[in-house]
Design a protein around this motif. Sequence first.
Motif, mmCIF file in Angstrom:
data_model
loop_
_atom_site.group_PDB
_atom_site.id
_atom_site.type_symbol
_atom_site.label_atom_id
_atom_site.label_comp_id
_atom_site.label_asym_id
_atom_site.label_seq_id
_atom_site.Cartn_x
_atom_site.Cartn_y
_atom_site.Cartn_z
ATOM 1 N N UNK A 110 -4.480 -8.999 -4.326
ATOM 2 C CA UNK A 110 -3.266 -8.770 -3.531
ATOM 3 C C UNK A 110 -2.502 -10.047 -3.198
ATOM 4 N N UNK A 111 -3.140 -11.212 -3.312
ATOM 5 C CA UNK A 111 -2.457 -12.467 -2.981
ATOM 6 C C UNK A 111 -1.564 -12.959 -4.114
ATOM 7 N N UNK A 112 -1.664 -12.351 -5.285
ATOM 8 C CA UNK A 112 -0.861 -12.800 -6.419
ATOM 9 C C UNK A 112 0.622 -12.553 -6.158
ATOM 10 N N UNK A 113 1.429 -13.567 -6.410
ATOM 11 C CA UNK A 113 2.883 -13.474 -6.246
ATOM 12 C C UNK A 113 3.544 -14.085 -7.473
ATOM 13 N N UNK A 114 4.841 -13.936 -7.533
ATOM 14 C CA UNK A 114 5.582 -14.540 -8.628
ATOM 15 C C UNK A 114 5.405 -16.062 -8.617
ATOM 16 N N UNK A 115 5.373 -16.649 -7.412
ATOM 17 C CA UNK A 115 5.229 -18.099 -7.297
ATOM 18 C C UNK A 115 3.803 -18.549 -7.588
ATOM 19 N N UNK A 128 -3.335 -24.903 -11.082
ATOM 20 C CA UNK A 128 -1.930 -25.207 -10.832
ATOM 21 C C UNK A 128 -1.073 -23.989 -10.604
ATOM 22 N N UNK A 129 -1.579 -22.813 -10.934
ATOM 23 C CA UNK A 129 -0.839 -21.573 -10.682
ATOM 24 C C UNK A 129 -1.577 -20.672 -9.686
ATOM 25 N N UNK A 130 -2.483 -21.265 -8.902
ATOM 26 C CA UNK A 130 -3.064 -20.549 -7.771
ATOM 27 C C UNK A 130 -4.502 -20.134 -7.897
ATOM 28 N N UNK A 131 -5.150 -20.322 -9.062
ATOM 29 C CA UNK A 131 -6.534 -19.889 -9.210
ATOM 30 C C UNK A 131 -7.478 -20.707 -8.331
ATOM 31 N N UNK A 132 -8.534 -20.053 -7.847
ATOM 32 C CA UNK A 132 -9.599 -20.746 -7.128
ATOM 33 C C UNK A 132 -10.630 -21.189 -8.155
ATOM 34 N N UNK A 191 6.433 -22.563 -10.315
ATOM 35 C CA UNK A 191 6.193 -23.957 -10.671
ATOM 36 C C UNK A 191 4.720 -24.292 -10.492
ATOM 37 N N UNK A 192 4.242 -25.251 -11.256
ATOM 38 C CA UNK A 192 2.873 -25.726 -11.086
ATOM 39 C C UNK A 192 2.772 -26.559 -9.819
ATOM 40 N N UNK A 193 1.764 -26.273 -9.022
ATOM 41 C CA UNK A 193 1.435 -27.123 -7.874
ATOM 42 C C UNK A 193 -0.034 -26.891 -7.540
ATOM 43 N N UNK A 194 -0.636 -27.875 -6.917
ATOM 44 C CA UNK A 194 -2.068 -27.810 -6.650
ATOM 45 C C UNK A 194 -2.329 -27.853 -5.153
ATOM 46 N N UNK A 195 -3.158 -26.944 -4.680
ATOM 47 C CA UNK A 195 -3.444 -26.837 -3.250
ATOM 48 C C UNK A 195 -4.477 -27.861 -2.782
ATOM 49 N N UNK A 196 -5.236 -28.435 -3.716
ATOM 50 C CA UNK A 196 -6.286 -29.397 -3.372
ATOM 51 C C UNK A 196 -6.081 -30.680 -4.166
ATOM 52 N N UNK A 197 -6.313 -31.838 -3.550
ATOM 53 C CA UNK A 197 -6.239 -33.095 -4.300
ATOM 54 C C UNK A 197 -7.473 -33.255 -5.184
ATOM 55 N N UNK A 198 -7.423 -34.216 -6.089
ATOM 56 C CA UNK A 198 -8.590 -34.522 -6.914
ATOM 57 C C UNK A 198 -9.760 -34.903 -6.021
ATOM 58 N N UNK A 199 -10.944 -34.391 -6.378
ATOM 59 C CA UNK A 199 -12.127 -34.590 -5.533
ATOM 60 C C UNK A 199 -13.288 -35.127 -6.349
ATOM 61 N N UNK A 200 -14.189 -35.809 -5.674
ATOM 62 C CA UNK A 200 -15.380 -36.348 -6.327
ATOM 63 C C UNK A 200 -16.352 -35.239 -6.716
#
Length: 447
Positions: A185-190, A216-220, A429-438
């Motif tokens: 249900x959280x899937x959106x066009x964005x 980059x398109x919302x996947x966990x 658009x591509x965007x990332x919710x988390x920064x690069x992590x160790x």
Amino acid sequence: MSLISALPAPGHYRITGTGHWQSAFAVTELATASVAAVGVELAKLIAALNLAPAPPEVTVDQRLASLWFSYSFRPEGWEMPGLWDAIAGDYETADGWIRLHTNLPHHRRAALQVLGCAEDRPAVAAAVRGWRAEDLETAVVSAGGVAAAMRSRAAWLAHPQGRAVAAEPLIRWGARREIHLRNRPRATRERPLAGLRVLDLTRVIAGPVSTRTLAGFGAEVLRIDPPGWDEPGVITDVSLGKRMATLDLRSSTGRQQFQALLAQADVLVHGYRPGALDGLGFGAETRRRVAPDLIEVALDAYGWTGPWAQRRGFDSLVQMSAGIADAGRSWAGADRPVPLPVQALDHATGYLMAAAVVSALHTAQGGAPVATARLSLARTAEELAALPQSAGGGVIEGAEDADFAAALEASGWGPGRRLLPPLRLGQTAMRWDLPAARCDSAAPRWQ
């Protein structure tokens, strides 16, 4: 809807930006088309999910797509470790050239054991000169290491493995089966992949690029590494958007935890050689029993058929084996191997893996059966060799300030700037919710 099987034709997406990598091969053309493949499949998914009245227009920035094939992160006020081990590289043999890949300790030990020399570059070079290239390649591989003799394109195409790879499709789909997608249900066009759980069992570049793209398109994305694993010089680039955890799959506790994660996953992406997961207790039948609705994409180096199907490999080694480094040598008028300006086989294969995941999603959404997708670096090399060069603009020398996002990314190592995304689908658009992590910076659980 049919499952993706080839690079999209240029008429299916719009190209902006200019510039190209200088090479004997169509590196920029491959970058643009493989990034576009993700966009074309996402546009189909957005339509299949009724997130937009029509599939959005796919736009690829040619310059940015090319730059993402290099390195996407630039640190601010600190330095990243080098990419290569001190021993790794190309060496002249008695009859040609060979590349030793020694970034991993056990691969370095294997090479040094065969050569019987000190652990320093001059000693290795002296020892290598006493060997024929193919004999040393065979000896290192037999000892559990990784190496590749430089072959010409003609020699590779005549080689049993070269013939096998040339006969494989770009994306090899297995037997199809019906799956039932979990409601998202959280899937959106964005954020069309929001709520999609992706279990990542990949290393180094190609596989991690695929899961970075999905993030980059919302996947966990939850990546699982063995305890103590690290990829200095690489992980800052490819861990963007992911949670990085570890599990020991050789222990009963680790296997139990992994099975619980697998049962809740929507997608499994792995880079294990054929049969390797079976040895850990997670063969195909077990995976289907634990997660009957799982979408799966797998990667290997040298193809899924032929005598080298089990052989370990990396982009730089496949370039040597498949004649790319030798063709580069001739093109440059050089007296040593000349590889591609970037590790294009890794990156292109990664984007194609992401496109395969999305293709399976929209195919299943339409009620059609799907299958496991298998890709290889060697088959992507054949795709590159067949592509004509057509990209315009000046030669790309590297990223400039204007290529990076203005905002700082707080990576697990320190602040830095990330390249602007290369792909857009209308409002998506591509965007990332988390920064690069160790590595090993998160718990092995779904959020």
